[in-house]
Structures are given as structure tokens and as C-alpha cells.
Write an enzyme that holds these catalytic residues in place. Structure first.
Site, PDB file in Angstrom:
ATOM      1  N   HIS A  26       0.841  -1.197   0.000  1.00  0.00           N
ATOM      2  CA  HIS A  26       0.000   0.000   0.000  1.00  0.00           C
ATOM      3  C   HIS A  26       0.874   1.243   0.000  1.00  0.00           C
ATOM      4  O   HIS A  26       2.052   1.218   0.401  1.00  0.00           O
ATOM      5  CB  HIS A  26      -0.942   0.019   1.216  1.00  0.00           C
ATOM      6  CG  HIS A  26      -0.269   0.331   2.519  1.00  0.00           C
ATOM      7  ND1 HIS A  26      -0.119   1.609   2.999  1.00  0.00           N
ATOM      8  CD2 HIS A  26       0.291  -0.481   3.445  1.00  0.00           C
ATOM      9  CE1 HIS A  26       0.506   1.573   4.164  1.00  0.00           C
ATOM     10  NE2 HIS A  26       0.767   0.310   4.455  1.00  0.00           N
ATOM     11  N   CYS A  27       0.290   2.343  -0.500  1.00  0.00           N
ATOM     12  CA  CYS A  27       0.934   3.654  -0.419  1.00  0.00           C
ATOM     13  C   CYS A  27       0.090   4.488   0.536  1.00  0.00           C
ATOM     14  O   CYS A  27      -0.613   3.962   1.382  1.00  0.00           O
ATOM     15  CB  CYS A  27       1.063   4.289  -1.796  1.00  0.00           C
ATOM     16  SG  CYS A  27      -0.515   4.548  -2.636  1.00  0.00           S
ATOM     17  N   ALA A  28       0.129   5.811   0.386  1.00  0.00           N
ATOM     18  CA  ALA A  28      -0.576   6.674   1.327  1.00  0.00           C
ATOM     19  C   ALA A  28      -2.088   6.523   1.246  1.00  0.00           C
ATOM     20  O   ALA A  28      -2.794   6.679   2.240  1.00  0.00           O
ATOM     21  CB  ALA A  28      -0.187   8.134   1.087  1.00  0.00           C
ATOM     22  N   ARG A  30      -3.724   4.098  -1.397  1.00  0.00           N
ATOM     23  CA  ARG A  30      -4.208   2.969  -2.185  1.00  0.00           C
ATOM     24  C   ARG A  30      -3.653   1.641  -1.714  1.00  0.00           C
ATOM     25  O   ARG A  30      -2.494   1.527  -1.336  1.00  0.00           O
ATOM     26  CB  ARG A  30      -3.819   3.143  -3.656  1.00  0.00           C
ATOM     27  CG  ARG A  30      -4.266   4.439  -4.257  1.00  0.00           C
ATOM     28  CD  ARG A  30      -3.779   4.534  -5.686  1.00  0.00           C
ATOM     29  NE  ARG A  30      -3.817   5.913  -6.136  1.00  0.00           N
ATOM     30  CZ  ARG A  30      -3.415   6.319  -7.321  1.00  0.00           C
ATOM     31  NH1 ARG A  30      -2.945   5.439  -8.177  1.00  0.00           N
ATOM     32  NH2 ARG A  30      -3.475   7.582  -7.656  1.00  0.00           N
TER      33      ARG A  30
END
Length: 468
Positions: A26-28, A30
Site C-alpha cells: 500500500h501507499c498513502a 491505495r
């Protein structure tokens, strides 16, 4: 069972089960899932899961937007359910081997614009309401004229209608930095620099080119008010530059040097390279439009009605304000308004067809308000949120705009003013032209709607586009 655990279970099942998931990261905002077979993903089912704000297949990754904070919790639940975890970097290496370049570009463009669409829709509504209220026919109902409307009321409406578009480059640069891996706060500061009050206002320069600052005697410099593509390019390059600098400066100096060098280099590029290039393009567009307007047999309508919304994408369309002023001074009429009205209405018609035809609740909730915004004169939500994102609806909108504008040019439609179009623009044609004006808009909307409904959109097409 917690809500997030339930969401994680539903998500795993909707993307084809654990056996279809190679890894998750995951990113910030998504959740990024590497899937073994993208055909096993049930796109509609994913989009209907609680807390999901959007989902698409991009470069080998299936990305589900949850938003800051939420994505971390969903990711933890997915991992606890037995899905393999990987780093975002590892996923990118694998994803680089997959995907369609053109579709990735279109989806990325949509990723940048979707978060700012709600404020553009709201601004379109504010503009439509103000345009209606400030017309002489409406003011007369309250015993007022344009000269005695209270200044405080005008100021209040300007705050509502002008803010989002005055600072649109800041919104775009912020979103571009977010999408392309930069620091959003640097992006929004860069965007604010592009519309600094110290720079000549782009709208004022459109009316009087002499207001542009001339650097080195030949480089015209102006603000970016209302720009789209220049701000997008600045945001994209700025995010890439920030990451490049961050890898090369010592950690102890990163907090100081990275934002300093990123903002310094990018504002120089924006003002002295990107800006002048688009200023040159603006001059070409202006000269070409004036030539086209004089063409006979409705040809001007076909060209302007068919191409105007492409110019809107580039962000140089604000120069047309100056053209409309010139037309009103020279002819006491504005034929350009009638032609662009059809192009705007047609994009609304295409978005309306998507909104009514789709069974995806979130797309319907985006497309229908976006079409209403277009019918009030603001097409950015319809273009960037719906039509251009899925390709064919935008093209069908161009065809509808050309058809309606062709009719408008043939009958010689010309508004008595400027700055309002489609529904509010009706007030510029309250004379013997009103029936022709309504008919031109019906043609534009009808052609775009019919073509989009018949050939331009289906939920199956949507899935194919998003799966790449």
C-alpha cells in the site's frame, strides 16, 4: 467481526480469492494488489464495497483507493488473512513488465483530476446561479439593475465562483505531486507560486497582452490562472525532480535542500520554459480561431464546435475571453459563444448517457452531477472525471458539439454577451434567436447522448479500460 476485517474478506473474494493474489502492498491512499489473472477481478463488486473510493488496473497492479489512514488498516487485515506482503518497490519492478502505455496515461490523468472534481462541480453550480441572477431580466424582477446591485453581494458571489478556478493550478499541482510520488505540500506551494499575485493575471493578459512581463526582452511571463495542462506538466516534472534530488542529498540536509531546490528549479522551468511555450501556443490558437470564424457554410461551427473542448484540455482556452470581447466591440454580437455552447452541452450529453447507462453506483454518482455542471457551463468534471477517462464518450461529445455548432453557424446564432453558456446562456438569446439557440443545444446534446449510449460506453468497456 470488525468492519475492516469484513471489507478485507469481501475484497479478497472480489479480486478472485487468495489464489489470485501474488502480493499486496500500500501507499498513502491505495491498496496495491499484484494479481495472477486480472480477468478474475469483479470490478463492479469491488467498487460497491464499503469505503472503496475507486479501483483500477494500472501497470500490472490492481489499485483500490481507500484514502489516508483507512488503507493502512485494510492492508493489515488483508495480510492477517494470509495474503503475502511485498514492498511497493518490489511491486513496481513487476508492474513495469505489464500494461498499455496509452491507457496508463489516460488513467493517470484521471487519477490527478478525480479528487478535485467535486469542487469544480460546486463552482459550476455557483457560476450558473450567479449568471442567472445577474442578468437584467432577472434583476428587473426585484426592481434592480446591474448598476445598483450591492457591492457586497457581488464580492460574495465572486468568492464562490472565482476561487477554485483562480487557484486551479495549485489544486492540479498538489494532486499531480500526490499521484507521481512527490510531497503534496511542495506541489501545492508550487501551484500557488504559479498564480502568485506578484505575476500578471492570465485573464487580464488575455485581454491585454502588453501586461505580460517581458524577461530578457523577449520572454513573456504571466500567471497560470485557469490553466490545466501547464500546471499538470509542472506537477509531473516537479514530483519526479523531488524524488531525484531526495536520492542524492545527504539525509541531514534533505529537509532543507530538497524542497528548496525542487521549488527553485520548477518555478524557473514553469515561468521561463513551460509558460512561454504555452503563451506561444495561445497566440497561434487565437489567430487560427479568428480565421476559422470567418469561414462560410457552417464550416466554422464544425471546426470550433468539434475542437473547442480539446483546447479546454490544454488549458489555453482563457484567451478566448479576449476574442469574445473583440467580437462584442466589433459586431455588438458574439457568434463564438453559440459555437462553444454546443461543444460544452455535448460533453454534458455524453456524460449524461454514461451516468444513465452505467450500473456502477459510484460512476453514476460522478457522471450525473458532472453532466449537470456541463449544462451550467463547466465541463472539466465531465471531461476529466468521465468522458476522457473512458475515451469514446469524449469523442462522441466532440461529434455532438460539431453537429450542434454546425447548425448554430448555419443560422447565424450570436449571443448578446459572454461568459455564460448552455442553460444560463439562454439569457443571451432572449430575442428572435431563442428557438434556434435551444434547437442547437438539443442537437448537440442529442447527438452526443445517442452516440455515447449506442456506441461510446458500456460497463464492459469500462472494465476493459480499467483493466488495461
Amino acid at each position: 467481526m470488525s468492519e475492516n476485517r469484513r471489507i478485507a474478506e469481501e475484497l479478497i473474494e472480489a479480486v478472485g480469492g487468495k489464489e489470485n493474489i501474488a502480493s499486496v502492498a500500500h501507499c498513502a491512499t491505495r491498496l496495491r494488489i499484484m494479481v495472477n489473472n486480472k480477468e478474475s477481478i469483479d470490478q463492479q463488486r469491488v467498487e460497491e464495497i464499503d469505503k472503496v473510493k475507486g479501483a483500477f488496473y494500472n501497470s500490472g497492479q490492481y489499485q483500490i483507493i481507500f484514502g489516508t489512514g483507512t488503507v493502512n488498516r485494510i492492508h493489515d487485515e488483508v495480510v492477517q488473512l494470509g495474503v503475502s506482503e511485498s514492498t511497493k518497490g518490489e511491486q513496481k519492478q513487476e508492474a513495469a513488465k505489464q500494461g498499455n502505455n496509452f491507457q496508463r496515461v489516460i488513467r493517470t490523468f484521471g487519477d490527478v483530476f478525480v479528487p478535485i472534481i467535486p469542487v469544480l462541480v460546486a463552482t459550476g453550480l455557483f457560476m450558473g446561479v450567479r449568471g442567472l441572477l445577474m442578468q437584467e431580466q432577472i434583476l428587473s424582477l426585484f426592481g434592480l439593475t446591474a448598476d445598483n446591485v450591492p457591492e457586497n453581494f457581488i464580492l460574495f458571489t465572486q468568492v464562490l465562483t472565482d476561487t477554485a478556478f483562480a487557484f486551479l493550478p495549485a489544486l492540479i499541482a498538489w494532486s499531480a505531486f500526490r499521484v507521481f510520488g512527490g510531497s503534496p505540500v511542495i506541489g501545492i506551494v508550487l501551484g500557488l507560486m504559479l498564480v502568485s499575485p506578484s505575476l500578471p493575471n492570465a485573464w487580464a493578459v488575455a485581454e491585454n497582452p502588453d501586461l505580460a512581463i517581458q524577461f530578457f526582452g523577449f520572454l513573456p511571463v504571466t500567471g497560470y490562472q485557469g490553466s490545466v495542462l501547464p500546471a499538470f506538466i509542472a506537477g509531473f516534472l516537479g514530483a519526479k525532480l523531488e524524488k531525484w534530488i531526495r536520492k542524492r542529498v545527504p539525509e541531514a540536509l534533505d529537509l532543507i535542500l530538497t524542497p528548496f531546490l525542487t521549488l527553485l528549479i520548477m518555478i524557473l522551468l514553469a515561468l521561463f520554459v513551460i509558460g512561454p511555450v504555452f503563451h506561444f501556443i495561445e497566440n497561434i490558437v487565437m489567430s487560427g480561431t479568428q480565421f476559422i470564424l470567418d469561414l462560410p457554410f457552417g464550416i466554422s461551427g464544425l471546426i470550433i464546435g468539434g475542437l473547442h473542448q480539446i483546447v479546454v484540455i490544454t488549458g489555453v482556452h482563457h484567451i478566448f475571453n479576449f476574442l469574445e470581447i473583440q467580437l462584442l466591440e466589433r459586431l455588438s454580437a458574439n457568434p463564438f459563444n453559440a459555437l462553444i455552447t454546443c461543444s460544452i452541452a455535448a460533453q454534458g450529453g455524453a456524460a449524461l448517457a454514461v451516468g444513465l447507462k452505467t450500473k456502477v453506483k459510484k460512476l453514476k454518482a460522478l457522471a450525473l452531477p458532472s453532466s449537470l455542471s456541463a449544462f451550467l457551463g463547466i465541463t472539466e468534471p465531465a471531461i476529466f472525471g468521465v468522458n476522457l477517462r473512458y475515451g469514446k464518450p469524449f469523442i462522441m461529445g466532440l461529434v455532438g458539439g460539431a453537429a450542434g455548432a454546425f447548425f448554430a453557424a448555419l443560422v447565424g446564432l450570436a449571443g448578446t454577451g459572454m461568459a455564460i453558456t448552455v442553460i444560463p446562456g439562454t439569457l443571451l438569446y432572449l430575442n428572435e434567436q431563442i428557438l434556434f439557440y435551444l434547437l442547437a443545444n438539443v442537437i448537440a446534446v442529442g447527438v452526443a447522448f445517442a452516440l455515447t449510449w449506442s456506441f461510446g460506453y458500456s460497463d464492459k468497456m469500462k472494465e476493459e479500460v480499467e483493466k488495461g
